[in-house]
Design a protein around this motif. Structure first.
Motif, PDB file in Angstrom:
ATOM      1  N   LEU A 141       2.874  -2.143  -6.697  1.00  0.00           N
ATOM      2  CA  LEU A 141       2.282  -2.490  -5.400  1.00  0.00           C
ATOM      3  C   LEU A 141       1.976  -1.175  -4.694  1.00  0.00           C
ATOM      4  O   LEU A 141       2.890  -0.452  -4.303  1.00  0.00           O
ATOM      5  CB  LEU A 141       3.274  -3.309  -4.567  1.00  0.00           C
ATOM      6  CG  LEU A 141       3.577  -4.723  -5.071  1.00  0.00           C
ATOM      7  CD1 LEU A 141       4.802  -5.290  -4.363  1.00  0.00           C
ATOM      8  CD2 LEU A 141       2.380  -5.644  -4.863  1.00  0.00           C
ATOM      9  N   TYR A 195       7.295  -2.450  -3.152  1.00  0.00           N
ATOM     10  CA  TYR A 195       7.137  -3.397  -2.049  1.00  0.00           C
ATOM     11  C   TYR A 195       7.410  -2.741  -0.683  1.00  0.00           C
ATOM     12  O   TYR A 195       6.644  -2.904   0.268  1.00  0.00           O
ATOM     13  CB  TYR A 195       8.058  -4.613  -2.240  1.00  0.00           C
ATOM     14  CG  TYR A 195       7.996  -5.577  -1.090  1.00  0.00           C
ATOM     15  CD1 TYR A 195       6.844  -6.324  -0.859  1.00  0.00           C
ATOM     16  CD2 TYR A 195       9.080  -5.740  -0.210  1.00  0.00           C
ATOM     17  CE1 TYR A 195       6.769  -7.200   0.220  1.00  0.00           C
ATOM     18  CE2 TYR A 195       9.010  -6.608   0.867  1.00  0.00           C
ATOM     19  CZ  TYR A 195       7.851  -7.338   1.073  1.00  0.00           C
ATOM     20  OH  TYR A 195       7.762  -8.196   2.146  1.00  0.00           O
ATOM     21  N   THR A 225       7.737  -6.308  -9.794  1.00  0.00           N
ATOM     22  CA  THR A 225       6.937  -5.245  -9.166  1.00  0.00           C
ATOM     23  C   THR A 225       7.809  -4.092  -8.686  1.00  0.00           C
ATOM     24  O   THR A 225       9.019  -4.233  -8.510  1.00  0.00           O
ATOM     25  CB  THR A 225       6.146  -5.774  -7.948  1.00  0.00           C
ATOM     26  OG1 THR A 225       7.054  -6.047  -6.886  1.00  0.00           O
ATOM     27  CG2 THR A 225       5.368  -7.033  -8.259  1.00  0.00           C
ATOM     28  N   LEU A 266       4.613  -0.501   0.486  1.00  0.00           N
ATOM     29  CA  LEU A 266       3.430  -1.285   0.871  1.00  0.00           C
ATOM     30  C   LEU A 266       3.658  -1.952   2.235  1.00  0.00           C
ATOM     31  O   LEU A 266       2.778  -1.932   3.101  1.00  0.00           O
ATOM     32  CB  LEU A 266       3.129  -2.352  -0.194  1.00  0.00           C
ATOM     33  CG  LEU A 266       1.987  -3.309   0.150  1.00  0.00           C
ATOM     34  CD1 LEU A 266       0.646  -2.569   0.194  1.00  0.00           C
ATOM     35  CD2 LEU A 266       1.905  -4.461  -0.858  1.00  0.00           C
ATOM     36  N   ASN A 316      -2.604  -6.799  -4.887  1.00  0.00           N
ATOM     37  CA  ASN A 316      -1.322  -6.878  -4.165  1.00  0.00           C
ATOM     38  C   ASN A 316      -1.125  -8.252  -3.528  1.00  0.00           C
ATOM     39  O   ASN A 316      -0.012  -8.802  -3.532  1.00  0.00           O
ATOM     40  CB  ASN A 316      -1.267  -5.802  -3.071  1.00  0.00           C
ATOM     41  CG  ASN A 316      -1.125  -4.404  -3.654  1.00  0.00           C
ATOM     42  OD1 ASN A 316      -0.790  -4.253  -4.832  1.00  0.00           O
ATOM     43  ND2 ASN A 316      -1.373  -3.389  -2.854  1.00  0.00           N
ATOM     44  N   THR A 331      -2.678  -1.238 -10.848  1.00  0.00           N
ATOM     45  CA  THR A 331      -1.669  -2.271 -10.568  1.00  0.00           C
ATOM     46  C   THR A 331      -0.868  -2.661 -11.807  1.00  0.00           C
ATOM     47  O   THR A 331       0.356  -2.762 -11.756  1.00  0.00           O
ATOM     48  CB  THR A 331      -2.361  -3.530 -10.002  1.00  0.00           C
ATOM     49  OG1 THR A 331      -3.078  -3.160  -8.831  1.00  0.00           O
ATOM     50  CG2 THR A 331      -1.337  -4.602  -9.664  1.00  0.00           C
ATOM     51  N   GLN A 341      -5.676  -3.824  -3.207  1.00  0.00           N
ATOM     52  CA  GLN A 341      -4.987  -4.685  -2.219  1.00  0.00           C
ATOM     53  C   GLN A 341      -5.192  -6.162  -2.557  1.00  0.00           C
ATOM     54  O   GLN A 341      -4.342  -7.002  -2.232  1.00  0.00           O
ATOM     55  CB  GLN A 341      -5.463  -4.383  -0.790  1.00  0.00           C
ATOM     56  CG  GLN A 341      -5.317  -2.938  -0.354  1.00  0.00           C
ATOM     57  CD  GLN A 341      -4.016  -2.284  -0.808  1.00  0.00           C
ATOM     58  OE1 GLN A 341      -2.930  -2.834  -0.605  1.00  0.00           O
ATOM     59  NE2 GLN A 341      -4.127  -1.124  -1.445  1.00  0.00           N
TER      60      GLN A 341
END
Ligand code: SF4
Length: 778
Positions: free
Chosen positions: A632, A287, A284, A290, A349, A184, A346
């Motif tokens: 992410l 997105y 980030t 994800l 995230n 991450t 996650q």
């Protein structure tokens, strides 16, 4: 201290309100008859029996330890100690300490002197090196040595021997924490701080039984729960633990389904638009991908997969989605499963989507299990490179070669460093023929013990074991080296929230036992390991000079120690890295400036596919994340590799009790702790006990496709269909110290666990297997 702390391990409450300072509470314990005023010297140390890093002082009288006291001024514990810290040190004076080196003669271990023992180690290491090359040599270390010791071992293994077979037992424990942070944020290093507990309004604990694994951290949470404006807790655990009893929402998913649950939580956070879009946009990448990944992961879908109610998943999502300050923590319930890293990522995230980073009360703690696990990782003794350098980045290898003054090609980087499960495979295949184990007990702690015992007993494998007590592993060694224990040597260690403590020698080690650092230095000298100019490779000679060498290696990297010194640590107590000239007070939270260590030139890894574990190529990473933002990264849920069937109808999960550490080699020798939990047990729900036809105290056999063990039934609050066995119990204190002669004698949980691991972190799946449980009479 009195017996009540055994019965109430978290002690008296000192409530405090949100945003206020955690009050002091000083815990202490002395051996019988000693009073505080009798103590001749107080020597600084930190706790060694969990990863909290609690600051404490050792009471010394007439050259022996007589007690301990928590240090009130320290940021980590404000004087508190857990029961293992209060009592575990007593094992140091146990009569069965290893006090002399031993070598195997005619099948028996016999006492000898250091020259003979080390001579044998060096002679065999040289022989294997000359005949088979560096890849025949392997080292398996611990999460309980000091930074100075790991760094020395890494220097010897990587730059001296040139082997890539170096790992720590942190592989069993915190490999997923490190991998998830790297995936991450580009680099290992906990973004948050323990002080964030003081400010959070929601604390979400994923597979983290903090009450038993970090009891002092749990005291801090309990004190917040007892104070004004308490936090609400989300607890994800298949057992109704003490922590779960305090939860606003407790979810007990089926083992092996955490990723499905996390994907549903992310789905809900996106669906209900609890996303901090400005943060996500600025800090980030990934997105859209994800969001696509979790688009179909509705609470109803996850409820079916996880065996939960959809309404409870929605309640959990509302809790994290509505938090003002969200702190998430993760531990073995997530890490020791088949999609461990994918799940832990996650959780990162979730925190990122909510924009909960680098502010008081916000962030994520991917917890460690052991006291110095962080050091194993940062010093490169766990299969990574020192100071979070990237094995695929030539510039990072060049830096290391320059620091060690060796040729770049001497530092192995042609493939990812080997993890311990793979190392044992190579031993089984006969390509690794020399194994040096320090401060760990794989004959009880690795999965599928019958296999591990057979590998360690193979006469073609030369096994050196360095430890403080005789263990199931020393019993199988060719050479045993007696080491100094806690309080008998000096060095630094770093806890989960990056706090570095100095712990100093309070008493002398018994007999001929020596500090682990001295043993490694002796080996380097006898092996005549040299740099490229012919000078000694290891240029330091004691803990402080080793620390200075490690500082130089860490400079400019995320775990930068360059602003610290032994004197500063003595003066200030715990300091959080990075600590540099510009940041002499250390750093409470990472990423406060919005920058990460994720740029292609800086990152510790280019990442892996979270489902297959395949390495991402540098060019692909550069295209994905050219500006070094947080990534992410989504992952698809896959069912576990094993699911209950007619033959093995239950899930089996393993874990710990608050009274013991690891394989009980220390805590089993501390009378108060051993009396509190003397025997292994098998925890079942009442529903399952009734179905199997057993009651509390009955003996049962737990059988899996790997093996069997026996223990007494304890009725608990496991989710029906799930059995729990603590992993601490082995054989050193039985009539058969190397292992069970028959299934009926098995008592180690790892007789039954599977040789399988998470594809990304390579952490074994101790919490995921199937079992049959039957009543037995013996
Ligand atoms: S016992 Fe717990 S802390 Fe120790 S290595 Fe295993 S998982 Fe980690």
């Amino acid at each position: 201290m009195d017996r009540t702390r055994i019965e109430d391990p978290w002690g008296r409450r000192t409530p405090f309100a949100r945003g206020h300072m955690w009050p002091e509470r000083v815990d202490e314990y002395f051996t019988d008859g000693v009073r505080a005023e009798d103590v001749q010297e107080w020597v600084p140390a930190a706790s060694i029996l969990d990863s909290n890093g609690d600051a404490m002082d050792i009471a010394v009288m007439d050259g022996r330890m007589v007690g301990v006291r928590g240090r009130a001024t320290d940021r980590v514990n404000r004087g508190r100690l857990d029961i293992k810290s209060l009592h575990g040190w007593e094992s140091g004076s146990s009569r069965d300490r290893l006090t002399t080196p031993m070598v195997r003669e005619g099948g028996e271990l016999v006492p000898t002197d250091w020259d003979t023992a080390m001579g044998r180690v060096v002679e065999r290491c040289r022989r294997e090196l000359e005949s088979k090359g560096p890849r025949a040599i392997s080292f398996y270390t611990s999460g309980q040595l000091f930074a100075e010791e790991y760094y020395t071992l890494t220097t010897i293994a990587r730059a001296g021997i040139g082997t890539d077979h170096l790992d720590g037992n942190t592989r069993l424990c915190t490999a997923t924490a490190g991998e998830a942070l790297k995936e991450t944020f580009g680099s290992d290093g906990q973004p948050a701080s323990y002080a964030d507990i003081d400010h959070a309004d929601v604390i979400a604990l994923f597979g983290h039984n903090v009450a038993e694994t970090q009891p002092v951290l749990w005291m801090r949470i309990l004190d917040r729960l007892a104070g004004e404006d308490p936090p609400r807790l989300l607890v994800v655990d298949p057992r109704r633990t003490v922590v779960a009893e305090h939860a606003t929402v407790h979810l007990a998913p089926r083992p092996g389904t955490n990723l499905a649950l996390l994907n549903a939580l992310l789905h809900e956070v996106i669906e209900r638009d609890h996303v901090d879009h400005a943060f996500v946009e600025e800090h980030t990448v990934g997105y859209g991908t994800l969001a696509d990944e979790v688009a179909d992961c509705t609470p109803e879908w996850a409820a079916q997969v996880c065996g939960l109610e959809a309404t409870d998943i929605v309640a959990a999502a509302e809790l994290v989605g509505g938090a003002e300050r969200l702190l998430a923590t993760v531990l073995q319930g997530v890490y020791q499963s088949h999609q461990a890293t994918a799940t832990a990522v996650q959780v990162n995230n979730l925190v990122l989507l909510r924009g909960m980073l680098a502010r008081p009360g916000c962030g994520v703690l991917q917890m460690n299990g052991q006291p110095t696990a962080e050091n194993t990782r940062e010093c490169g003794a766990d299969g990574d490179l020192p100071a979070f350098r990237n094995w695929q980045n030539d510039e990072h290898i060049r830096q290391l070669a320059e620091i060690w003054n060796v040729d770049m090609m001497q530092v192995p980087h042609h493939s990812p460093p080997t993890h311990v499960m793979e190392m044992f495979h190579h031993m089984q295949e006969g390509t690794i023929t020399f194994l040096w184990i320090s401060a760990t007990n794989p004959a009880v702690s690795l999965p599928e013990l019958a296999r591990i015992r057979s590998i360690l007993s193979d006469e073609n494998l030369f096994v050196v074991v360095q430890d403080i007590f005789p263990t199931e592993t020393t019993a199988l060694a060719d050479v045993v080296l007696p080491a100094a224990g806690w309080g008998e040597k000096t060095g630094t260690f770093t806890n989960t929230d990056r706090t570095v403590h100095l712990t100093e020698r309070a008493v002398d080690p018994p007999g001929q036992a020596r500090p682990d650092l001295d043993i490694f230095l002796d080996f380097a000298a006898r092996m005549e390991l040299t740099d490229r100019d012919g000078g000694p490779l290891v240029t330091w000679h004691d803990p402080e000079s080793a620390f200075e060498a490690w500082k130089r290696c860490s400079a400019g990297r995320p775990c930068d120690y360059s602003g610290m010194s032994y004197d500063l640590l003595r003066e200030r107590g715990g300091i959080q890295w990075p600590c540099t000239e510009e940041r002499p007070d250390g750093t409470e939270r990472l990423y406060e400036d919005g920058g990460f260590w994720a740029a292609p030139a800086l990152c510790e890894t280019y990442g892996r596919d979270l489902v297959t574990g395949a390495s991402v190529q540098p060019t692909d990473y550069k295209a994905l994340n050219p500006h070094g933002k947080a990534v992410l990264k989504g992952a698809t849920y896959l069912p576990p590799h094993e699911e209950p069937d007619d033959e093995y109808p239950m899930y089996l999960t393993t874990g710990r009790t608050i009274y013991h550490f690891h394989t009980r080699t220390k805590t089993g020798r501390a009378p108060e702790l051993n009396d509190a939990a003397p025997r292994v047990w098998v925890e079942l729900s009442e529903t399952d006990a009734t179905e199997i036809g057993v009651a509390e105290g009955d003996r049962v056999q737990v059988s899996t496709p790997r093996g069997a063990m026996r223990g007494e039934v304890r009725l608990g609050d496991c989710r029906p269909g799930v059995a729990f066995v603590p992993f601490h119990y082995g054989y050193w204190d039985t009539d058969h110290p190397t292992g069970p002669p028959s299934e009926a004698d098995g008592r180690a949980a790892n007789e039954t666990t599977v040789t399988d691991w998470d594809p990304v972190s390579k952490q074994p799946m101790f919490k995921l297997g199937v079992a049959r449980i039957e009543k037995v009479t013996s």
